[in-house]
Write a protein that holds these residues in place. Structure first.
Motif, PDB file in Angstrom:
ATOM      1  N   UNK A 252      32.008  46.098  33.117  1.00 40.40           N
ATOM      2  CA  UNK A 252      33.065  45.091  33.058  1.00 40.40           C
ATOM      3  C   UNK A 252      33.551  44.836  34.480  1.00 40.40           C
ATOM      4  N   UNK A 253      33.609  43.578  34.855  1.00 41.68           N
ATOM      5  CA  UNK A 253      33.937  43.200  36.230  1.00 41.68           C
ATOM      6  C   UNK A 253      35.223  42.384  36.262  1.00 41.68           C
ATOM      7  N   UNK A 254      35.992  42.579  37.313  1.00 43.03           N
ATOM      8  CA  UNK A 254      37.157  41.714  37.543  1.00 43.03           C
ATOM      9  C   UNK A 254      36.944  40.904  38.808  1.00 43.03           C
ATOM     10  N   UNK A 255      36.986  39.596  38.659  1.00 42.17           N
ATOM     11  CA  UNK A 255      37.124  38.650  39.759  1.00 42.17           C
ATOM     12  C   UNK A 255      38.377  37.836  39.472  1.00 42.17           C
ATOM     13  N   UNK A 256      39.090  37.364  40.496  1.00 39.54           N
ATOM     14  CA  UNK A 256      40.351  36.647  40.256  1.00 39.54           C
ATOM     15  C   UNK A 256      40.166  35.466  39.305  1.00 39.54           C
ATOM     16  N   UNK A 257      41.132  35.303  38.417  1.00 38.21           N
ATOM     17  CA  UNK A 257      41.109  34.183  37.486  1.00 38.21           C
ATOM     18  C   UNK A 257      42.093  33.104  37.942  1.00 38.21           C
TER      19      UNK A 257
ATOM     20  N   UNK B 106      53.512  39.418  31.396  1.00 35.48           N
ATOM     21  CA  UNK B 106      54.020  38.488  32.401  1.00 35.48           C
ATOM     22  C   UNK B 106      55.089  39.142  33.274  1.00 35.48           C
ATOM     23  N   UNK B 107      55.879  40.036  32.684  1.00 38.78           N
ATOM     24  CA  UNK B 107      56.988  40.653  33.410  1.00 38.78           C
ATOM     25  C   UNK B 107      56.505  41.727  34.376  1.00 38.78           C
ATOM     26  N   UNK B 108      55.621  42.609  33.911  1.00 41.55           N
ATOM     27  CA  UNK B 108      55.181  43.726  34.745  1.00 41.55           C
ATOM     28  C   UNK B 108      53.803  43.505  35.360  1.00 41.55           C
ATOM     29  N   UNK B 109      53.092  42.503  34.870  1.00 42.41           N
ATOM     30  CA  UNK B 109      51.777  42.198  35.425  1.00 42.41           C
ATOM     31  C   UNK B 109      51.689  40.734  35.802  1.00 42.41           C
ATOM     32  N   UNK B 110      50.469  40.202  35.783  1.00 41.12           N
ATOM     33  CA  UNK B 110      50.238  38.787  36.084  1.00 41.12           C
ATOM     34  C   UNK B 110      49.737  38.034  34.854  1.00 41.12           C
ATOM     35  N   UNK B 111      50.049  38.563  33.675  1.00 39.92           N
ATOM     36  CA  UNK B 111      49.593  37.923  32.452  1.00 39.92           C
ATOM     37  C   UNK B 111      48.290  38.525  31.959  1.00 39.92           C
ATOM     38  N   UNK B 112      47.949  38.231  30.716  1.00 37.00           N
ATOM     39  CA  UNK B 112      46.777  38.848  30.091  1.00 37.00           C
ATOM     40  C   UNK B 112      45.462  38.204  30.505  1.00 37.00           C
ATOM     41  N   UNK B 113      45.510  37.052  31.197  1.00 32.99           N
ATOM     42  CA  UNK B 113      44.267  36.394  31.597  1.00 32.99           C
ATOM     43  C   UNK B 113      43.707  36.932  32.906  1.00 32.99           C
ATOM     44  N   UNK B 114      44.460  37.797  33.574  1.00 36.08           N
ATOM     45  CA  UNK B 114      43.894  38.531  34.710  1.00 36.08           C
ATOM     46  C   UNK B 114      43.290  39.805  34.134  1.00 36.08           C
ATOM     47  N   UNK B 115      42.025  39.747  33.804  1.00 37.41           N
ATOM     48  CA  UNK B 115      41.383  40.876  33.141  1.00 37.41           C
ATOM     49  C   UNK B 115      39.900  40.909  33.474  1.00 37.41           C
ATOM     50  N   UNK B 116      39.275  42.010  33.102  1.00 39.82           N
ATOM     51  CA  UNK B 116      37.841  42.171  33.313  1.00 39.82           C
ATOM     52  C   UNK B 116      37.062  41.290  32.333  1.00 39.82           C
TER      53      UNK B 116
ATOM     54  N   UNK C 109      38.425  42.642  43.813  1.00 35.16           N
ATOM     55  CA  UNK C 109      37.412  42.595  42.757  1.00 35.16           C
ATOM     56  C   UNK C 109      36.957  44.024  42.495  1.00 35.16           C
ATOM     57  N   UNK C 110      36.523  44.286  41.276  1.00 35.29           N
ATOM     58  CA  UNK C 110      36.083  45.631  40.928  1.00 35.29           C
ATOM     59  C   UNK C 110      35.203  45.578  39.691  1.00 35.29           C
ATOM     60  N   UNK C 111      34.443  46.652  39.488  1.00 32.30           N
ATOM     61  CA  UNK C 111      33.603  46.786  38.301  1.00 32.30           C
ATOM     62  C   UNK C 111      33.780  48.184  37.721  1.00 32.30           C
ATOM     63  N   UNK C 112      33.996  48.242  36.424  1.00 33.10           N
ATOM     64  CA  UNK C 112      34.094  49.508  35.705  1.00 33.10           C
ATOM     65  C   UNK C 112      32.969  49.567  34.667  1.00 33.10           C
ATOM     66  N   UNK C 113      32.693  50.757  34.170  1.00 29.37           N
ATOM     67  CA  UNK C 113      31.611  50.880  33.198  1.00 29.37           C
ATOM     68  C   UNK C 113      31.908  51.995  32.203  1.00 29.37           C
ATOM     69  N   UNK C 114      31.244  51.913  31.070  1.00 33.36           N
ATOM     70  CA  UNK C 114      31.294  52.982  30.076  1.00 33.36           C
ATOM     71  C   UNK C 114      29.874  53.229  29.578  1.00 33.36           C
ATOM     72  N   UNK C 115      29.623  54.457  29.132  1.00 31.79           N
ATOM     73  CA  UNK C 115      28.313  54.833  28.620  1.00 31.79           C
ATOM     74  C   UNK C 115      28.464  55.428  27.227  1.00 31.79           C
ATOM     75  N   UNK C 116      27.439  55.261  26.402  1.00 35.76           N
ATOM     76  CA  UNK C 116      27.461  55.852  25.067  1.00 35.76           C
ATOM     77  C   UNK C 116      26.057  56.301  24.692  1.00 35.76           C
ATOM     78  N   UNK C 117      25.998  57.205  23.734  1.00 35.37           N
ATOM     79  CA  UNK C 117      24.729  57.787  23.304  1.00 35.37           C
ATOM     80  C   UNK C 117      24.817  58.073  21.807  1.00 35.37           C
ATOM     81  N   UNK C 118      23.875  57.543  21.034  1.00 34.79           N
ATOM     82  CA  UNK C 118      23.876  57.733  19.588  1.00 34.79           C
ATOM     83  C   UNK C 118      22.483  58.148  19.110  1.00 34.79           C
TER      84      UNK C 118
END
Length: 266
Positions: free
Chosen positions: A237-242, A67-77, A249-258
């Protein structure tokens, strides 16, 4: 979240408080697959089911600091697409691969909600002033499951759709006219009754909820062998305003291989 790649690097925000809320979250995911061997007269069926998929985001710092340095934890992807590819590497023994079903395209349910309002305005007028308004209601299935086959590879996709226009969320931006409307599906998205996420902002796909199974038909000669399988995945993972009023708005991604090993034993 900092370690995840941006789908569009130019879409990063210059708002440092929003960056803090978005970056100090940790993404966790569990994907469980279940298989069964069915021995036929001249071949073997290898059936694979997705037992469950769980995705969640967890804040890395205290809520006070958020809350102090950001906009709270509910603004998330939030998860917007999950893709899995299952490939048997010993393909000489594969006869065929089949998938069972995909969910229907997002179903549109369009209706009109009518409201009648009345008011009494003394002393200039006598009687009631009556007006009628109409609102178009649109209902969509938020998540769609798709199965497809490419060669001997089975491809599974879970895709979140915008309930306003039906577009895939991971590759689009929120409609501008919806950004300031508190009743938009992505606003206050973790407290709504019909939200497409858990209260914590993640998703859970249980067995048989989306799709059924994949079946590889394998030669009888594979009995006694150990087959190597490659599991490739990608999660968006996408962020749209909550709650925050912003056009970002933005979208990030990760990939994995097993690689996993499956013994074909009767």
């Amino acid at each position: 979240m900092i370690a995840m790649a941006m789908e569009d690097p130019s879409s990063s925000t210059k708002d440092e408080r929003l960056q803090f809320s978005l970056n100090y979250q940790q993404f966790e995911s569990v994907i469980q697959l279940r298989y069964k061997l069915n021995f036929k007269e001249n071949w073997i069926d290898i059936n694979v089911n997705v037992d469950n998929i769980r995705c969640n985001l967890i804040r890395l710092v205290s809520e006070t600091l958020m809350e102090k340095q950001g906009y709270g934890s509910e603004e998330k992807h939030f998860p917007s697409r999950i893709s899995l590819q299952l490939t048997p590497l010993l393909q000489s023994d594969i006869l065929s691969v089949t998938v069972t079903k995909s969910t229907d395209n997002p179903a549109h349910e369009v209706g009109i909600e009518k409201t009648i309002e009345s008011s009494f305005e003394p002393p200039k007028s006598v009687g009631l002033s009556i007006s009628s308004t109409g609102t178009v209601l649109l209902s969509l299935k938020p998540w769609k499951f798709e199965q497809s086959v490419y060669g001997d590879t089975a491809i599974l996709n879970w895709i979140l759709h915008d309930t306003v226009n039906g577009r895939e969320v991971f590759s689009s931006k929120p409609p501008k006219f919806k950004l300031c409307q508190p009743k938009s599906w992505f606003r206050n998205r973790y407290t709504r009754a019909y939200r497409p996420f858990t209260r914590e902002g993640g998703v859970i796909f249980a067995e048989d909820e989306y799709g059924e199974s994949i079946c590889w038909k394998v030669r009888e000669a594979a009995i006694g062998k150990t087959m190597e399988w490659e599991i490739k995945g990608k999660i968006w993972l996408t962020y749209w305003p909550n709650k925050r009023r912003t056009h970002h708005s933005e979208t990030r991604f990760l990939e994995f291989n097993e690689l996993v090993h499956l013994s074909i034993e009767n």
